[in-house]
Each structure stands twice: as C-alpha cells, then as structure tokens.
Design a protein around this motif. Structure first.
Motif, PDB file in Angstrom:
ATOM      1  N   ARG A 121      12.732   3.023 -11.042  1.00  0.00           N
ATOM      2  CA  ARG A 121      12.996   4.214 -10.230  1.00  0.00           C
ATOM      3  C   ARG A 121      11.976   4.345  -9.100  1.00  0.00           C
ATOM      4  NH1 ARG A 121      12.681  10.241 -13.014  1.00  0.00           N
ATOM      5  NH2 ARG A 121      13.170  11.525 -11.180  1.00  0.00           N
ATOM      6  N   ASP A 124      12.451   1.688  -6.404  1.00  0.00           N
ATOM      7  CA  ASP A 124      13.566   2.116  -5.567  1.00  0.00           C
ATOM      8  C   ASP A 124      13.091   3.117  -4.513  1.00  0.00           C
ATOM      9  OD1 ASP A 124      16.125   2.650  -4.651  1.00  0.00           O
ATOM     10  OD2 ASP A 124      16.700   3.891  -6.361  1.00  0.00           O
ATOM     11  N   TRP A 125      12.306   4.097  -4.948  1.00  0.00           N
ATOM     12  CA  TRP A 125      11.777   5.131  -4.038  1.00  0.00           C
ATOM     13  C   TRP A 125      10.995   4.505  -2.892  1.00  0.00           C
ATOM     14  CZ3 TRP A 125      12.342  10.378  -3.671  1.00  0.00           C
ATOM     15  CH2 TRP A 125      11.399  11.093  -2.924  1.00  0.00           C
ATOM     16  N   SER A 152      18.559   4.452 -10.514  1.00  0.00           N
ATOM     17  CA  SER A 152      17.984   3.376  -9.705  1.00  0.00           C
ATOM     18  C   SER A 152      18.291   1.987 -10.253  1.00  0.00           C
ATOM     19  CB  SER A 152      16.461   3.557  -9.584  1.00  0.00           C
ATOM     20  OG  SER A 152      16.177   4.707  -8.814  1.00  0.00           O
ATOM     21  N   HIS A 155      20.198   0.077  -7.882  1.00  0.00           N
ATOM     22  CA  HIS A 155      19.658  -0.214  -6.540  1.00  0.00           C
ATOM     23  C   HIS A 155      18.638  -1.341  -6.513  1.00  0.00           C
ATOM     24  CE1 HIS A 155      20.315   4.403  -6.023  1.00  0.00           C
ATOM     25  NE2 HIS A 155      21.458   3.755  -6.000  1.00  0.00           N
ATOM     26  N   ILE A 241       1.198   4.155  -8.320  1.00  0.00           N
ATOM     27  CA  ILE A 241       0.087   4.328  -7.368  1.00  0.00           C
ATOM     28  C   ILE A 241      -0.051   3.080  -6.493  1.00  0.00           C
ATOM     29  CG2 ILE A 241      -2.422   4.583  -7.205  1.00  0.00           C
ATOM     30  CD1 ILE A 241      -2.260   6.330  -9.767  1.00  0.00           C
ATOM     31  N   TYR A 244       2.835   3.025  -3.993  1.00  0.00           N
ATOM     32  CA  TYR A 244       2.598   4.054  -2.969  1.00  0.00           C
ATOM     33  C   TYR A 244       1.610   3.535  -1.922  1.00  0.00           C
ATOM     34  CZ  TYR A 244       0.377   8.109  -0.839  1.00  0.00           C
ATOM     35  OH  TYR A 244      -0.156   9.000   0.067  1.00  0.00           O
TER      36      TYR A 244
ATOM     37  N   LEU B 181      10.424  18.015  -2.480  1.00  0.00           N
ATOM     38  CA  LEU B 181      11.071  16.840  -1.892  1.00  0.00           C
ATOM     39  C   LEU B 181      10.968  16.868  -0.367  1.00  0.00           C
ATOM     40  CD1 LEU B 181      14.132  16.387  -4.253  1.00  0.00           C
ATOM     41  CD2 LEU B 181      12.227  14.797  -3.904  1.00  0.00           C
ATOM     42  N   ILE B 186       1.905  13.657   2.128  1.00  0.00           N
ATOM     43  CA  ILE B 186       0.564  13.609   1.531  1.00  0.00           C
ATOM     44  C   ILE B 186      -0.285  12.496   2.148  1.00  0.00           C
ATOM     45  CG2 ILE B 186       1.261  14.580  -0.681  1.00  0.00           C
ATOM     46  CD1 ILE B 186       1.021  11.644  -1.810  1.00  0.00           C
ATOM     47  N   ARG B 187       0.352  11.531   2.826  1.00  0.00           N
ATOM     48  CA  ARG B 187      -0.430  10.418   3.378  1.00  0.00           C
ATOM     49  C   ARG B 187      -1.451  10.902   4.412  1.00  0.00           C
ATOM     50  NH1 ARG B 187       1.278   5.564   1.402  1.00  0.00           N
ATOM     51  NH2 ARG B 187       3.504   5.332   1.011  1.00  0.00           N
ATOM     52  N   ILE B 220       5.755  13.452  -1.280  1.00  0.00           N
ATOM     53  CA  ILE B 220       5.461  12.018  -1.318  1.00  0.00           C
ATOM     54  C   ILE B 220       6.560  11.335  -0.524  1.00  0.00           C
ATOM     55  CG2 ILE B 220       5.268   9.983  -2.796  1.00  0.00           C
ATOM     56  CD1 ILE B 220       4.513  11.988  -5.085  1.00  0.00           C
ATOM     57  N   PRO B 221       6.234  10.755   0.631  1.00  0.00           N
ATOM     58  CA  PRO B 221       7.298  10.192   1.453  1.00  0.00           C
ATOM     59  C   PRO B 221       7.923   8.975   0.780  1.00  0.00           C
ATOM     60  CG  PRO B 221       5.146   9.682   2.389  1.00  0.00           C
ATOM     61  CD  PRO B 221       4.898  10.597   1.244  1.00  0.00           C
ATOM     62  N   SER B 222       9.238   8.933   0.733  1.00  0.00           N
ATOM     63  CA  SER B 222       9.910   7.744   0.216  1.00  0.00           C
ATOM     64  C   SER B 222      10.121   6.792   1.378  1.00  0.00           C
ATOM     65  CB  SER B 222      11.246   8.108  -0.414  1.00  0.00           C
ATOM     66  OG  SER B 222      12.191   8.393   0.587  1.00  0.00           O
ATOM     67  N   VAL B 223      10.482   5.554   1.065  1.00  0.00           N
ATOM     68  CA  VAL B 223      10.810   4.606   2.115  1.00  0.00           C
ATOM     69  C   VAL B 223      12.333   4.587   2.185  1.00  0.00           C
ATOM     70  CG1 VAL B 223      10.586   2.224   2.891  1.00  0.00           C
ATOM     71  CG2 VAL B 223       8.718   3.301   1.617  1.00  0.00           C
ATOM     72  N   THR B 229      18.945   5.042  -2.390  1.00  0.00           N
ATOM     73  CA  THR B 229      17.527   5.282  -2.644  1.00  0.00           C
ATOM     74  C   THR B 229      17.406   6.265  -3.796  1.00  0.00           C
ATOM     75  OG1 THR B 229      17.158   4.980  -0.289  1.00  0.00           O
ATOM     76  CG2 THR B 229      15.359   5.935  -1.524  1.00  0.00           C
ATOM     77  N   ALA B 230      16.333   6.128  -4.559  1.00  0.00           N
ATOM     78  CA  ALA B 230      16.084   7.077  -5.634  1.00  0.00           C
ATOM     79  C   ALA B 230      16.008   8.477  -5.034  1.00  0.00           C
ATOM     80  CB  ALA B 230      14.782   6.728  -6.333  1.00  0.00           C
ATOM     81  N   GLU B 231      16.528   9.455  -5.740  1.00  0.00           N
ATOM     82  CA  GLU B 231      16.532  10.819  -5.218  1.00  0.00           C
ATOM     83  C   GLU B 231      15.229  11.544  -5.495  1.00  0.00           C
ATOM     84  OE1 GLU B 231      19.892  13.072  -6.564  1.00  0.00           O
ATOM     85  OE2 GLU B 231      21.183  11.338  -6.203  1.00  0.00           O
ATOM     86  N   SER B 232      14.502  11.062  -6.467  1.00  0.00           N
ATOM     87  CA  SER B 232      13.266  11.741  -6.825  1.00  0.00           C
ATOM     88  C   SER B 232      12.412  10.787  -7.641  1.00  0.00           C
ATOM     89  CB  SER B 232      13.579  12.994  -7.651  1.00  0.00           C
ATOM     90  OG  SER B 232      14.182  12.595  -8.875  1.00  0.00           O
ATOM     91  N   LEU B 233      11.210  11.235  -7.953  1.00  0.00           N
ATOM     92  CA  LEU B 233      10.308  10.446  -8.784  1.00  0.00           C
ATOM     93  C   LEU B 233      10.151  11.126 -10.136  1.00  0.00           C
ATOM     94  CD1 LEU B 233       7.576   9.707  -6.102  1.00  0.00           C
ATOM     95  CD2 LEU B 233       9.002   7.992  -7.231  1.00  0.00           C
ATOM     96  N   ILE B 241       0.621   9.931  -8.134  1.00  0.00           N
ATOM     97  CA  ILE B 241       0.481   9.560  -6.719  1.00  0.00           C
ATOM     98  C   ILE B 241      -0.252  10.674  -5.969  1.00  0.00           C
ATOM     99  CG2 ILE B 241       1.778   9.120  -4.596  1.00  0.00           C
ATOM    100  CD1 ILE B 241       3.907   7.718  -6.371  1.00  0.00           C
ATOM    101  N   GLN B 245      -3.942  10.306  -4.152  1.00  0.00           N
ATOM    102  CA  GLN B 245      -4.155  10.591  -2.740  1.00  0.00           C
ATOM    103  C   GLN B 245      -5.165  11.721  -2.567  1.00  0.00           C
ATOM    104  OE1 GLN B 245      -2.587   9.010   0.267  1.00  0.00           O
ATOM    105  NE2 GLN B 245      -4.489   9.993   0.819  1.00  0.00           N
TER     106      GLN B 245
END
Lengths: 250, 250
Positions: A121, A124-125, A152, A155, A241, A244, B181, B186-187, B220-223, B229-233, B241, B245
């Motif tokens: 998962r 995937d993110w 995920s 994916h 981590i 990320y 979301l 956070i980066r 937390i930015p996803s790529v 894409t995964a909808e969440s973590l 994460i 950070q």
C-alpha cells in the motif's frame, strides 16, 4: 443462490495450499473489490447480499453478482465482520520486466501478512510499482495481505524470486541499498530512481547472503537519549520512512 | 508451581474488563519483559519454563520466577506460540505533566491494537515521549498492543482524555497540527518541538470536533500518476513518516 459445493470451494481458498493449487485468491471489502474490478485481474465470481449488491451498483455495473445471505457471506469470508462484497479472482502470473530506471523494492523474508500488505500500500502511495520478494516471504495472495493493501494489490507488481542471483545480476547496473541499523543516514542520502531498496525480515533483518549483495548500507537515524529507546522499527514502518525519503529524490 | 486458580486469574487478564477491574496487564516475550523489568512498572509475577528461566538468567537477576510447564505457559499466554517469559504488571496511573516544549502525539480513535503499539514503538524511536489518546482509542494495555510496542510501552507515557477540551486548552500555547489527505506538505513544513501532532482513525481520519481544534493541516504528499494510486496510508505508517519528518526539525 450459492451451492454448498461452491461455499466449500471458496472456503478452501482460505488456505494457502488450495490457493496455490487453484491459482485463485479471495478479495474482500468494498475498497479491495473496487480496485480489483478496475484492474487487469481475471474476476471469476462476485458475491454480495441483495442489499449490498444494490448499494454497490455503481461499482458493480453490469457484472454478474451471486446473491448470498448474511449467513452464507459469513461462511465464505475470512473476516470476523463479513464484508459487503467478496470476489474470487485468478492470481496474476504475468512476468513484468522492470525498466532499469524504475525503483524496485526488495523484501527479504517478510513474515507478517499485514506488514506485506501495508508495504504494498505504501509503495503504491509513493508510485513504486515493483516489489521483488524472496521465496520465503509470506504469500502475497493471503487474504490478510490483500486486505492490508486496501486495494493496492491491484496497482503493484509483486514477484517472488531467489534474491541473490537477482541482486547480483542487477548490481552491475543499479545500486543495491540495504536498510540496516547502522549505515549512511537516509536524511542526507542521495537516492536515485534506479535504486533497489532492500528491506529485511521483522526479526532478523537482511540475511547474510543478501547483505553480501548490498552495495550501500543505509539507516533511519533514531533520536537517541539513552538506553530507554526503541531498538528497531516495525518493518512496514521502516519501509515507509525509506520510501518517503527516497521518493523526494525520484 | 502455578495453581489452577492462578492460571484462571491470568487468563482473565486476556479480557479487557478484567484488566480494567484489576488494573493489571500481561507482558509477553523476552524483549517486552526485559523492557518491563528496566522500567518503573510494578511487576507482580514472572513466569517461565525452567529452561527459559535459566537461559534468561541475565535478564531476570535475583527476581523471583514462577516455573511453569510448556502446557501451562501455553494456557496463560495470549500468543499462538508461547513466549519464553510472561509477566503480570500493574497498569500505570501516574499522571505525567507534559512540558510545553516537548512534542505530543495525539491519537483520535485509533482502533487497531497493532497500529497503536507500532505507533508507540515509532514514537519511542524518535524520542517522542507523550501520547494522548481519545477515550475511544483502543486500549493501550491490550496484549496485542503491548506486543506490537516491542518493549516501547515502557518508554512512552500514554494517557486517555477527551481531546476537544485538551486541544482547546493547549492551542493557546502550541500549534495543533492535524494529518489530513489535503494540507501543507510536510516536506517543507517548519516543525517545532512544541508542536502537537494529531492522527486520525484508520477508517475515518480526524473527527469533525477534533478537526475544529487543529490550527494547521498537514499532509504526506503522494506521488500521483493517475487513478491507480493508493487512496491513503495505514495510520501507523502515516504517523511514522510524520514523526520522521518532524524529528528532523526538533
């Protein structure tokens, strides 16, 4: 209507040996079934109660759904709380060629199904599409793993192969980064999208044979204050981590 | 020797209602018992087979150990594979005052015992000592949670309290950051050691009442690459994460 034989067939898929033999797997819950239906996986059957089939009409479209009672859903499900939707699908045997410039996550002996699913998962993110597992990693198609991916599983491409020959062959063209308790801090590490990142097992870390294939050792720095500190991180947490931090450089 | 009554008493502690009533909890496994023995927790009893008591002499020192058979250990343990050591200890009722300059992790309705334990373990790794849970978070002293902390239960202070009055009161002096979301990435976020970080539940995120107490929303930015894409973590992954950070700035 679902026959007694069918119920028994699905219940067999709760066990690894039957999943292996039939090359099928179970997908449970709205989110996971939705991801399944949007994927290339071959879907054999979908099960729902009449109420849930209606409620999820927008996901199911014109697909054929076998209606079951609450009691039947409870029997075919692996979950303690039966899901709204349950599907049976064929395991993917597609061998994906991994382009040299795409990052690869390598898992060495991950034993916990929940961890493996959570790792997929998270990959995937962060748009990491390729996961290579050692043959002794837990099974990707176990219901607990599929559940933990929250969809995920559809994916990311997961393949199982002996890691030593794979990493030896790869290390001529790519860096092989291994996560250890001591190594270069990931905070200042210059990740590249062609990196292979190796994560070790929950209890034993990276195995000695695989360690020999690692070209750079990296670590997640802890904040030390004395003996009262955690000795390690959960494998899924450590992977998250790392991904990320790595994704910032991709 | 362990009596039948004692076995029954310990087995009662597998259930929350008896843990609550007795204010006791079970600690299992070498690593967790070691952390317990090094902590301020009051230890009532330690159980081990004769072989395991000998092997772990260096951890146990002069403490009294009740010797049990393999079968008895299996009965008192909550684990499918019985642990080398099992202890019964008193829950801490100590109210720790949290200094204003120390970071606090706030958990809103975390429901999974494994997630709560993993979160405590990760907080420990990043030297975050204070966790405040909403009253409807899963119980910290459940055996699954204690197990998932891998000993960190002894290093972090966990308290349960209604979040809205707590956060309202705190927000006059500290920033209250909430993980959503959508929010500031956070980066590039300037974390401060006086920050309170709020994490929401696995399925529903931060509740609306708590959201009103949040002074900055972070994410937390996803790529992103498309719908695949995964909808969440996972909640424990997202927390890890964030803490990684944030710890860079503390």
């Amino acid at each position: 209507m679902i026959s007694k034989n069918k119920i028994s067939d699905i219940r067999k898929l709760h066990q690894k040996k039957f999943r292996d033999a039939e090359q099928l797997f179970i997908v449970e819950g709205r989110k996971c079934v939705e991801a399944l239906l949007q994927s290339d996986f071959e879907v054999l059957d979908i099960y729902a109660t009449e109420a849930n089939a209606k409620e999820n009409q927008h996901l199911l479209g014109k697909r054929q759904v076998t209606l079951v009672t609450d009691a039947e859903m409870e029997r075919i499900s692996t979950l303690s709380t039966p899901p709204a939707l349950l599907a049976v699908a064929r395991q993917s045997t597609r061998r994906v060629n991994i382009p040299d410039e795409e990052p690869v996550l390598v898992l060495d002996r991950i034993a916990d199904p929940g961890n493996l699913g959570t790792i997929a998962r998270t990959a995937d993110w962060f748009n990491i599409r390729h996961i290579v597992c050692s043959p002794d990693c837990v099974e990707f198609y176990s219901p607990k793993t599929i559940q933990a991916t929250m969809g995920s599983f559809a994916h990311v491409h997961v393949q199982y192969r002996p890691l030593v020959p794979y990493l030896r062959e790869q290390s001529s063209r790519r860096r092989v980064l291994g996560a250890f308790l001591a190594g270069e801090s990931i905070r200042s590490f210059g990740f590249q999208s062609s990196d292979i990142i190796v994560i070790g097992s929950e209890s034993h870390g990276i195995s000695p044979e695989v360690e020999e294939c690692v070209t750079r050792k990296i670590t997640i720095p802890s904040v030390h204050t004395g003996p009262d500190t955690a000795e390690s991180l959960n494998a899924a947490v450590a992977t998250a981590i790392l991904l990320y931090q790595a994704a910032a450089k991709f």
